[in-house]
Design a protein around this motif. Sequence first.
Motif, mmCIF file in Angstrom:
data_model
loop_
_atom_site.group_PDB
_atom_site.id
_atom_site.type_symbol
_atom_site.label_atom_id
_atom_site.label_comp_id
_atom_site.label_asym_id
_atom_site.label_seq_id
_atom_site.Cartn_x
_atom_site.Cartn_y
_atom_site.Cartn_z
ATOM 1 N N ILE A 1 9.669 24.172 -41.755
ATOM 2 C CA ILE A 1 11.005 23.584 -41.893
ATOM 3 C C ILE A 1 11.660 24.075 -43.179
ATOM 4 C CG2 ILE A 1 12.238 21.424 -42.349
ATOM 5 C CD1 ILE A 1 10.284 20.062 -40.384
ATOM 6 N N GLY A 2 10.920 24.076 -44.274
ATOM 7 C CA GLY A 2 11.466 24.523 -45.549
ATOM 8 C C GLY A 2 11.817 25.999 -45.546
ATOM 9 N N GLY A 3 10.919 26.830 -45.039
ATOM 10 C CA GLY A 3 11.141 28.275 -45.051
ATOM 11 C C GLY A 3 12.293 28.723 -44.181
ATOM 12 N N PHE A 4 12.303 28.278 -42.927
ATOM 13 C CA PHE A 4 13.362 28.704 -42.008
ATOM 14 C C PHE A 4 14.709 28.085 -42.374
ATOM 15 C CE2 PHE A 4 9.755 29.775 -39.168
ATOM 16 C CZ PHE A 4 10.119 31.084 -38.874
ATOM 17 N N SER A 5 14.698 26.873 -42.898
ATOM 18 C CA SER A 5 15.955 26.245 -43.327
ATOM 19 C C SER A 5 16.579 27.041 -44.460
ATOM 20 C CB SER A 5 15.713 24.805 -43.768
ATOM 21 O OG SER A 5 15.288 23.997 -42.693
ATOM 22 N N ALA A 6 15.747 27.519 -45.390
ATOM 23 C CA ALA A 6 16.248 28.323 -46.504
ATOM 24 C C ALA A 6 16.865 29.620 -46.003
ATOM 25 C CB ALA A 6 15.112 28.627 -47.484
ATOM 26 N N LEU A 7 16.207 30.279 -45.062
ATOM 27 C CA LEU A 7 16.708 31.549 -44.538
ATOM 28 C C LEU A 7 17.973 31.366 -43.704
ATOM 29 C CD1 LEU A 7 13.355 33.281 -43.536
ATOM 30 C CD2 LEU A 7 14.875 33.908 -45.423
ATOM 31 N N MET A 8 18.188 30.162 -43.184
ATOM 32 C CA MET A 8 19.379 29.890 -42.381
ATOM 33 C C MET A 8 20.518 29.292 -43.197
ATOM 34 S SD MET A 8 17.861 28.304 -38.834
ATOM 35 C CE MET A 8 19.496 28.143 -38.102
ATOM 36 N N GLY A 9 20.213 28.820 -44.408
ATOM 37 C CA GLY A 9 21.240 28.185 -45.230
ATOM 38 C C GLY A 9 21.561 26.773 -44.802
ATOM 39 N N ILE A 10 20.572 26.071 -44.251
ATOM 40 C CA ILE A 10 20.795 24.713 -43.754
ATOM 41 C C ILE A 10 19.931 23.726 -44.531
ATOM 42 C CG2 ILE A 10 21.432 25.478 -41.449
ATOM 43 C CD1 ILE A 10 18.620 24.894 -40.519
ATOM 44 N N GLY A 11 20.263 22.457 -44.397
ATOM 45 C CA GLY A 11 19.608 21.443 -45.202
ATOM 46 C C GLY A 11 18.331 20.874 -44.655
ATOM 47 N N GLY A 12 17.928 21.251 -43.496
ATOM 48 C CA GLY A 12 16.667 20.751 -42.976
ATOM 49 C C GLY A 12 16.808 19.807 -41.804
ATOM 50 N N GLY A 13 17.937 19.096 -41.711
ATOM 51 C CA GLY A 13 18.124 18.170 -40.605
ATOM 52 C C GLY A 13 18.159 18.868 -39.263
ATOM 53 N N THR A 14 18.691 20.082 -39.233
ATOM 54 C CA THR A 14 18.783 20.844 -37.997
ATOM 55 C C THR A 14 17.408 21.065 -37.389
ATOM 56 O OG1 THR A 14 20.714 21.968 -38.882
ATOM 57 C CG2 THR A 14 19.657 22.985 -36.986
ATOM 58 N N LEU A 15 16.400 21.238 -38.234
ATOM 59 C CA LEU A 15 15.043 21.479 -37.744
ATOM 60 C C LEU A 15 14.178 20.221 -37.799
ATOM 61 C CD1 LEU A 15 14.293 24.940 -39.406
ATOM 62 C CD2 LEU A 15 15.226 24.468 -37.131
ATOM 63 N N SER A 16 14.284 19.459 -38.882
ATOM 64 C CA SER A 16 13.374 18.320 -39.036
ATOM 65 C C SER A 16 13.672 17.176 -38.078
ATOM 66 C CB SER A 16 13.391 17.808 -40.476
ATOM 67 O OG SER A 16 14.681 17.386 -40.859
ATOM 68 N N VAL A 17 14.944 16.942 -37.754
ATOM 69 C CA VAL A 17 15.268 15.838 -36.836
ATOM 70 C C VAL A 17 14.680 16.067 -35.436
ATOM 71 C CG1 VAL A 17 17.136 14.623 -35.644
ATOM 72 C CG2 VAL A 17 17.294 15.049 -38.100
ATOM 73 N N PRO A 18 14.893 17.243 -34.810
ATOM 74 C CA PRO A 18 14.260 17.449 -33.500
ATOM 75 C C PRO A 18 12.733 17.495 -33.573
ATOM 76 C CG PRO A 18 15.390 19.446 -34.223
ATOM 77 C CD PRO A 18 15.820 18.353 -35.138
ATOM 78 N N VAL A 19 12.178 18.021 -34.682
ATOM 79 C CA VAL A 19 10.717 18.046 -34.825
ATOM 80 C C VAL A 19 10.165 16.633 -34.921
ATOM 81 C CG1 VAL A 19 8.832 18.626 -36.405
ATOM 82 C CG2 VAL A 19 10.543 20.352 -35.846
ATOM 83 N N LEU A 20 10.780 15.810 -35.759
ATOM 84 C CA LEU A 20 10.332 14.420 -35.888
ATOM 85 C C LEU A 20 10.537 13.661 -34.579
ATOM 86 C CD1 LEU A 20 11.676 13.574 -39.469
ATOM 87 C CD2 LEU A 20 9.283 13.881 -38.785
ATOM 88 N N GLY A 21 11.658 13.939 -33.896
ATOM 89 C CA GLY A 21 11.918 13.289 -32.619
ATOM 90 C C GLY A 21 10.871 13.641 -31.574
ATOM 91 N N ALA A 22 10.353 14.871 -31.640
ATOM 92 C CA ALA A 22 9.333 15.303 -30.690
ATOM 93 C C ALA A 22 8.034 14.532 -30.864
ATOM 94 C CB ALA A 22 9.077 16.801 -30.843
ATOM 95 N N PHE A 23 7.875 13.921 -32.033
ATOM 96 C CA PHE A 23 6.682 13.116 -32.294
ATOM 97 C C PHE A 23 7.031 11.632 -32.396
ATOM 98 C CE2 PHE A 23 5.637 17.374 -33.831
ATOM 99 C CZ PHE A 23 4.430 17.594 -33.161
#
Length: 276
Positions: free
Chosen positions: A156-178
């Motif tokens: 989440i940290g690595g790809f968010s940095a490369l995309m210029g996003i704050g983490g919610g774009t990846l962490s919210v669906p990941v957390l939702g999946a669990f």
Amino acid sequence: MVYDPSLLIVLALGLLVTGALAGVLAGLLGVGGGIVIVPVLFLLFDALGIAPAVAMHLAVGTSLCTIIPTSISSARSHHKRGAIDVDLLRRWAPVIFVGALGGGILSKFLDASALTLIFGVIALAVSINMAIPKTLVVSDQLPSGPVGAGVLPFGIGGFSALMGIGGGTLSVPVLGAFSFPVHRAVGTASAFGLVIAVPAVCGFIWAGLGVEDRPPLSLGYVSLPAAVLIFSMSVLTAPLGSKLAHSLNPTRLKLVFAAFLFLTALRMLWAVATGG
């Protein structure tokens, strides 16, 4: 490089509107304002005639800079509502920080096409995930061991940095999946934004030092004027998005945003495929 004053005024207004929209989306959908800011900046920098080899890095670095004040504003608002999982934040924050720092440093060795490809592919996947009526559930709890403590937060940290996003774009669906409660996922993701943005911005500043064809008043791959215009609005509207998140069902808005993101991702992937 000399710019047309009328063009600069239009671009400044566009950046203010982008900041306002990004702030609302950061609080409302938990997707992170960067998912809007990066493609808009990419188009605006292109309109200014900034070299394509620099424009994408500049868009990502500038977006990350705006996330710092926006995430503070959004996280404070969510914390007041008890929507931040402090235990998860403590466990994941150090690993997310390391992943984001690594992503920022890696940007120096990636060309514009690679950075655009990463953004386009992940944005496409996120748009499809947002459009699916039912959230994909993998398990009823977060995994333990190396995956839960290392792989997920580092990714989440690595790809968010490369995309210029704050983490919610990846962490919210990941957390939702669990099976993580959505409001707590959105609130905790707002705090992840700060953990991601600070080290990632440092990496992009370092990566861009001395690079030619950057616009005036740039610090590495961060355009300071653009960053100031965007976060001057996003800081004001992030609490509004947070408030709406606790009072509205954002299903329809998610579908509209998913369509926008899908088309934007296709546009960026097309640019990579055609070289322009």
